[in-house]
Write a protein that holds these residues in place. Structure first.
Motif, PDB file in Angstrom:
ATOM      1  N   ALA A 145       0.828  -1.207   0.000  1.00  0.00           N
ATOM      2  CA  ALA A 145       0.000   0.000   0.000  1.00  0.00           C
ATOM      3  C   ALA A 145       0.866   1.261   0.000  1.00  0.00           C
ATOM      4  O   ALA A 145       0.529   2.241  -0.673  1.00  0.00           O
TER       5      ALA A 145
ATOM      6  N   ASP B  15       2.175   1.477  -3.636  1.00  0.00           N
ATOM      7  CA  ASP B  15       1.138   1.724  -4.645  1.00  0.00           C
ATOM      8  C   ASP B  15       0.292   2.967  -4.389  1.00  0.00           C
ATOM      9  O   ASP B  15      -0.189   3.588  -5.339  1.00  0.00           O
ATOM     10  N   ASP B  16       0.081   3.318  -3.116  1.00  0.00           N
ATOM     11  CA  ASP B  16      -0.925   4.326  -2.797  1.00  0.00           C
ATOM     12  C   ASP B  16      -0.411   5.598  -2.126  1.00  0.00           C
ATOM     13  O   ASP B  16      -1.087   6.621  -2.193  1.00  0.00           O
TER      14      ASP B  16
ATOM     15  N   PHE C 231      -1.212   6.080   4.985  1.00  0.00           N
ATOM     16  CA  PHE C 231      -0.679   6.084   3.623  1.00  0.00           C
ATOM     17  C   PHE C 231      -0.696   7.478   2.976  1.00  0.00           C
ATOM     18  O   PHE C 231      -0.472   7.608   1.786  1.00  0.00           O
ATOM     19  N   THR C 232      -0.943   8.491   3.804  1.00  0.00           N
ATOM     20  CA  THR C 232      -0.933   9.859   3.280  1.00  0.00           C
ATOM     21  C   THR C 232      -0.015  10.784   4.062  1.00  0.00           C
ATOM     22  O   THR C 232       0.418  11.802   3.535  1.00  0.00           O
TER      23      THR C 232
END
Length: 76
Positions: free
Chosen positions: A10, A13-14, A63-64
């Motif tokens: 993740a 990819d993200d 993931f941010t």
């Protein structure tokens, strides 16, 4: 191993910040993911091929937000 594989994948990819990491740091995270996947496949084979759970819950911002990601990686 499944949790770590899911988490590193993740991030790769993200996470919007992944592309801004140095090539060395990107390679490190990719290698970590590959090692965890190898371990997962080995353990899966040794335990009769049963899949691990497929749903995991990560903290908001995992993931941010770079700092949240680092904190979780250190904790795990």
């Amino acid at each position: 191993e499944a949790l770590a594989t899911t988490m590193y994948t993740a991030i790769i990819d993200d996470a919007p910040f992944f592309a801004s990491l140095s090539a060395e740091n990107q390679a490190y995270i990719t290698a970590a993911r590959d090692q965890e996947k190898f371990h997962y496949d080995l353990l899966k084979g040794a335990t009769g091929g049963a899949d691990a759970q497929v749903n995991y819950y990560f903290p908001t911002g995992m993931f941010t937000d770079v700092q949240t990601t680092i904190n979780v990686l250190v904790t795990l």
